[in-house]
Motif scaffolding. Structure first.
Motif, PDB file in Angstrom:
ATOM      1  N   ARG A  14       1.171  -1.498   0.246  1.00  0.00           N
ATOM      2  CA  ARG A  14      -0.252  -0.540   0.336  1.00  0.00           C
ATOM      3  C   ARG A  14       0.405   1.212  -0.026  1.00  0.00           C
ATOM      4  O   ARG A  14       1.036   2.126  -0.820  1.00  0.00           O
ATOM      5  N   ALA A  30       2.028   1.747  -4.066  1.00  0.00           N
ATOM      6  CA  ALA A  30       1.130   2.204  -4.530  1.00  0.00           C
ATOM      7  C   ALA A  30       0.497   4.041  -3.938  1.00  0.00           C
ATOM      8  O   ALA A  30       0.640   4.186  -4.997  1.00  0.00           O
ATOM      9  N   ALA A  31       0.888   4.198  -2.630  1.00  0.00           N
ATOM     10  CA  ALA A  31       0.769   5.411  -2.230  1.00  0.00           C
ATOM     11  C   ALA A  31       1.987   6.648  -3.190  1.00  0.00           C
ATOM     12  O   ALA A  31       1.888   7.070  -3.857  1.00  0.00           O
ATOM     13  N   ALA A  67       3.733   5.696  -5.803  1.00  0.00           N
ATOM     14  CA  ALA A  67       3.859   5.698  -6.766  1.00  0.00           C
ATOM     15  C   ALA A  67       2.622   6.368  -7.952  1.00  0.00           C
ATOM     16  O   ALA A  67       2.288   6.845  -8.763  1.00  0.00           O
ATOM     17  N   ARG A  68       1.202   6.822  -7.129  1.00  0.00           N
ATOM     18  CA  ARG A  68       0.315   7.599  -7.471  1.00  0.00           C
ATOM     19  C   ARG A  68       0.964   8.909  -7.166  1.00  0.00           C
ATOM     20  O   ARG A  68       0.874   9.782  -7.764  1.00  0.00           O
ATOM     21  N   LYS A  69       1.578   8.969  -5.789  1.00  0.00           N
ATOM     22  CA  LYS A  69       2.282  10.323  -5.584  1.00  0.00           C
ATOM     23  C   LYS A  69       3.308  10.713  -6.833  1.00  0.00           C
ATOM     24  O   LYS A  69       2.575  11.506  -7.868  1.00  0.00           O
ATOM     25  N   LEU A 109       3.114   9.211 -10.245  1.00  0.00           N
ATOM     26  CA  LEU A 109       2.327  10.053 -10.971  1.00  0.00           C
ATOM     27  C   LEU A 109       1.764  10.951 -11.543  1.00  0.00           C
ATOM     28  O   LEU A 109       1.918  11.895 -12.381  1.00  0.00           O
ATOM     29  N   GLU A 110       1.324  11.476 -10.327  1.00  0.00           N
ATOM     30  CA  GLU A 110       0.647  13.172  -9.652  1.00  0.00           C
ATOM     31  C   GLU A 110       1.592  14.303 -10.812  1.00  0.00           C
ATOM     32  O   GLU A 110       1.452  15.112 -10.670  1.00  0.00           O
TER      33      GLU A 110
END
Length: 463
Positions: A117, A120-121, A123-125, A127-128
């Protein structure tokens, strides 16, 4: 409840079954807590599971039984029983867990899913960062992305006990290296007599408390030492919650250039001051001395900023000015808050493997004694400061209590009242208040109103 399987092909970021199995195992066998290997409440995906786990750990840590009824009663007192489904859910967890035999594996799954998790968090940051339009350059995005992913390296890392045989080799190698190099351990403060008293200066992982009554020179001493350390090429981070960064820089210019601080602040520099100021600016230009003047920092903010600074710029010394101005925490009483801060800063010193120097105020109790010398019991707000610290230094200037005694002009003492790996003694210094600088005291020790100054107290030390 079926025993949780390993990850399926499609990565699931949580395992409710594994979390329930851990909780059920702990309710059945409290001793199983020794086999969960660093599992923390934050690793649980579900909020109710985090609450239940926290209650179990608190009971076990207090040497109290943690079973269905005691955990339920604890949660009831805290007003959180309904939040976790009450006694029926606790009973279901315990009934559906056959034993605690496999709790280590269940805990491993919970930790592993938590790491996924976190990844994933991150990775999202990342990508953002990539997809958000703006002036940020590609290299800056990569730097931020690397910082986010670097934080994951420590997630889930477990440290266990080691046999002394494993630890002997690196210690002996350090002793041998110091013997042949002649270099003292520790980071030099730039003040030789203080280094000698502290076995080479400040040491990694140590929490150093610098305390004194107002206007004794605590900030001046620690800033002076920080500049000395930065001047040697090391990296220093100063959290200044009392003074602004511009005030600190002005003091640094006065200190390095030998310029009267008052004249500098008023803009009344003499013809000889300008070359000194130019030299100080050039000398300080390459220093790795960072200042954060955010007021009322929380312990979490100090930790986060120090870790980020070490990752980006390296870090050899942290200074916190001062303990009483920190904020936050769940503790209600101020003494408990201060104790939590000192414990947290000691933990930070060990985690970063650098000395953390923390300034602290003293109560007025020393002013009731004839010699006015501070004692450990004078530390304000919490006795935890004394127990958490590896070194406690008191800055004491007798001239503040005897202003008509000309012998005391500029005379200062650093009283070492706790030194976990060394002697207790007094270090006489010269305080040049006009330029906020401490230097060696070279003359005879002055006569104090209560008797001659004492250079050594407590355990004998060769200075």
């Amino acid at each position: 409840m079926n025993a949780p399987d390993d990850f399926p092909q499609a990565r699931v970021l949580h395992s409710i079954e594994a979390e329930q199995a851990v909780l059920g195992g702990l309710l059945l066998d409290n001793d199983a807590i020794d086999r969960i290997h660093g599992l923390d409440a934050a690793h649980f995906y579900r909020d109710d599971h985090r609450v239940i786990f926290g209650a179990i750990v608190r009971l076990v840590s207090a040497n109290k039984p943690a079973d269905l009824l005691t955990v339920f009663e604890t949660l009831q007192v805290e007003g959180r029983a309904e939040r976790v489904g009450g006694l029926p859910y606790l009973n279901a967890i315990a009934q559906n867990t056959p034993s605690a035999a496999n709790i280590a594996r269940y805990a491993e799954i919970v930790r592993d899913r938590a790491l996924l998790r976190e990844t994933a968090a991150a990775a999202r940051k990342v990508l953002e960062l990539v997809e958000t339009p703006g002036p940020t350059k590609g290299a800056e995005v990569v730097d931020k992305a690397q910082a986010l992913l670097a934080d994951l390296v420590q997630v889930g890392v477990q440290r266990g006990p080691k046999m002394i045989a494993e630890l002997l080799v690196p210690v002996v190698e350090q002793v041998d290296a110091r013997y042949h190099s002649g270099i003292e351990p520790g980071i030099s403060t730039g003040i030789a007599s203080l280094d000698t008293a502290l076995n080479g200066g400040f040491h990694p992982s140590n929490l150093v408390i610098v305390a004194g009554r107002p206007s004794m020179g605590k900030t001046a001493l620690t800033t002076d030492i920080g500049l000395n350390i930065a001047d040697s090429g090391l990296s220093v981070l100063l959290f200044s919650m009392e003074m602004s960064d511009q005030e600190i820089v002005a003091r640094a210019l006065a200190n390095r250039g030998g310029i009267n601080l008052s004249a500098l602040l008023r803009g009344r520099l003499s013809d000889t001051d300008w070359p000194r100021m130019t030299w100080a600016i050039q000398n300080m230009g390459d220093m790795r001395f960072a200042i954060d003047d955010t007021p009322a920092l929380s312990l979490l903010e100090v930790k986060t900023k120090a870790k980020a600074h070490k990752r980006r710029h390296g870090l050899d010394l942290v200074i916190v000015d001062y303990l009483g101005l920190m904020s936050g925490g769940e503790e209600k009483m101020r003494s408990q808050q201060i104790g939590a801060y000192s414990r947290g800063l000691k933990s930070l010193a060990k985690e970063l493997n650098v000395p953390v120097v923390v300034l602290s105020q003293l109560s007025r109790k020393n002013e009731d004694r004839p010699d006015r010398r501070p004692m450990l019991s004078d530390l304000r707000d919490s006795g935890d400061i004394e127990s958490d610290a590896d070194v406690v230094l008191f800055v004491h200037r007798p001239e503040m209590y005897d202003p008509n005694n000309d012998e005391l002009k500029g005379y200062a003492e650093v009283l070492i009242r706790k030194n976990r790996n060394g002697a207790l003694c007094d270090v006489p210094l010269l305080y040049r208040g006009a330029v906020t600088k401490f230097e060696e005291w070279t003359g005879p020790l002055p006569m104090l109103s209560h008797g001659p100054a004492v250079r050594k107290r407590g355990i004998a030390a060769d200075l």
